[in-house]
Design a protein around this motif. Sequence first.
Motif, mmCIF file in Angstrom:
data_model
loop_
_atom_site.group_PDB
_atom_site.id
_atom_site.type_symbol
_atom_site.label_atom_id
_atom_site.label_comp_id
_atom_site.label_asym_id
_atom_site.label_seq_id
_atom_site.Cartn_x
_atom_site.Cartn_y
_atom_site.Cartn_z
ATOM 1 N N ARG A 12 3.552 -5.375 -0.399
ATOM 2 C CA ARG A 12 3.151 -4.405 0.618
ATOM 3 C C ARG A 12 3.247 -3.000 0.024
ATOM 4 O O ARG A 12 4.256 -2.639 -0.580
ATOM 5 N N VAL A 13 2.193 -2.217 0.191
ATOM 6 C CA VAL A 13 2.135 -0.866 -0.346
ATOM 7 C C VAL A 13 2.937 0.079 0.552
ATOM 8 O O VAL A 13 2.816 0.041 1.774
ATOM 9 N N GLU A 14 3.736 0.928 -0.085
ATOM 10 C CA GLU A 14 4.458 1.995 0.602
ATOM 11 C C GLU A 14 4.160 3.288 -0.139
ATOM 12 O O GLU A 14 3.988 3.286 -1.349
ATOM 13 N N LEU A 22 -5.372 2.654 -2.396
ATOM 14 C CA LEU A 22 -4.426 1.897 -1.574
ATOM 15 C C LEU A 22 -3.701 2.859 -0.652
ATOM 16 O O LEU A 22 -3.394 3.987 -1.051
ATOM 17 N N ASP A 26 -1.068 -1.503 3.257
ATOM 18 C CA ASP A 26 -1.946 -2.479 2.614
ATOM 19 C C ASP A 26 -1.103 -3.606 2.039
ATOM 20 O O ASP A 26 -0.005 -3.379 1.529
ATOM 21 N N VAL A 55 3.452 -0.093 -7.656
ATOM 22 C CA VAL A 55 2.040 -0.430 -7.850
ATOM 23 C C VAL A 55 1.406 0.787 -8.504
ATOM 24 O O VAL A 55 1.458 1.888 -7.941
ATOM 25 N N SER A 70 -0.150 7.031 -11.265
ATOM 26 C CA SER A 70 -0.528 7.064 -9.856
ATOM 27 C C SER A 70 -1.938 7.620 -9.759
ATOM 28 O O SER A 70 -2.326 8.491 -10.539
ATOM 29 N N ARG A 97 -6.801 -6.886 -2.197
ATOM 30 C CA ARG A 97 -6.158 -6.275 -1.034
ATOM 31 C C ARG A 97 -6.632 -7.106 0.142
ATOM 32 O O ARG A 97 -7.814 -7.135 0.441
#
Length: 106
Positions: A12-14, A22, A26, A55, A70, A97
């Motif tokens: 899970r993207v934070e 993203l 997501d 990520v 990033s 995704r």
Amino acid sequence: MPSERSQPMRVRVEGDSMRPALVPGDWLLVRRNATVHPGDLVVARLPGDPDRLIVKRAQWHGADGWWLESDNQRASGRRDSWDFGPVHDILGRVVLRYWPLLRRRR
């Protein structure tokens, strides 16, 4: 029975460091131990804090590991290879995704 190392993982993207590709919330499917190429999104252990995952986009591979960046260099709290250098512990490559199915335009 397949080993855990060969099983895909869900992440899970934070945070905002990978916007616009993203966004927080997501969910990603990650192929463990997959071949990584420059430009791929990858999941790695955060250097200095191996219990946390990051990520990032793989930029290039050198003798010391992968340089990860990033997409959003202005994100608050952003950390990538500009902060900690090349990374050795790449867990896998993002292949999908899968959630949310659709994204609202803002």
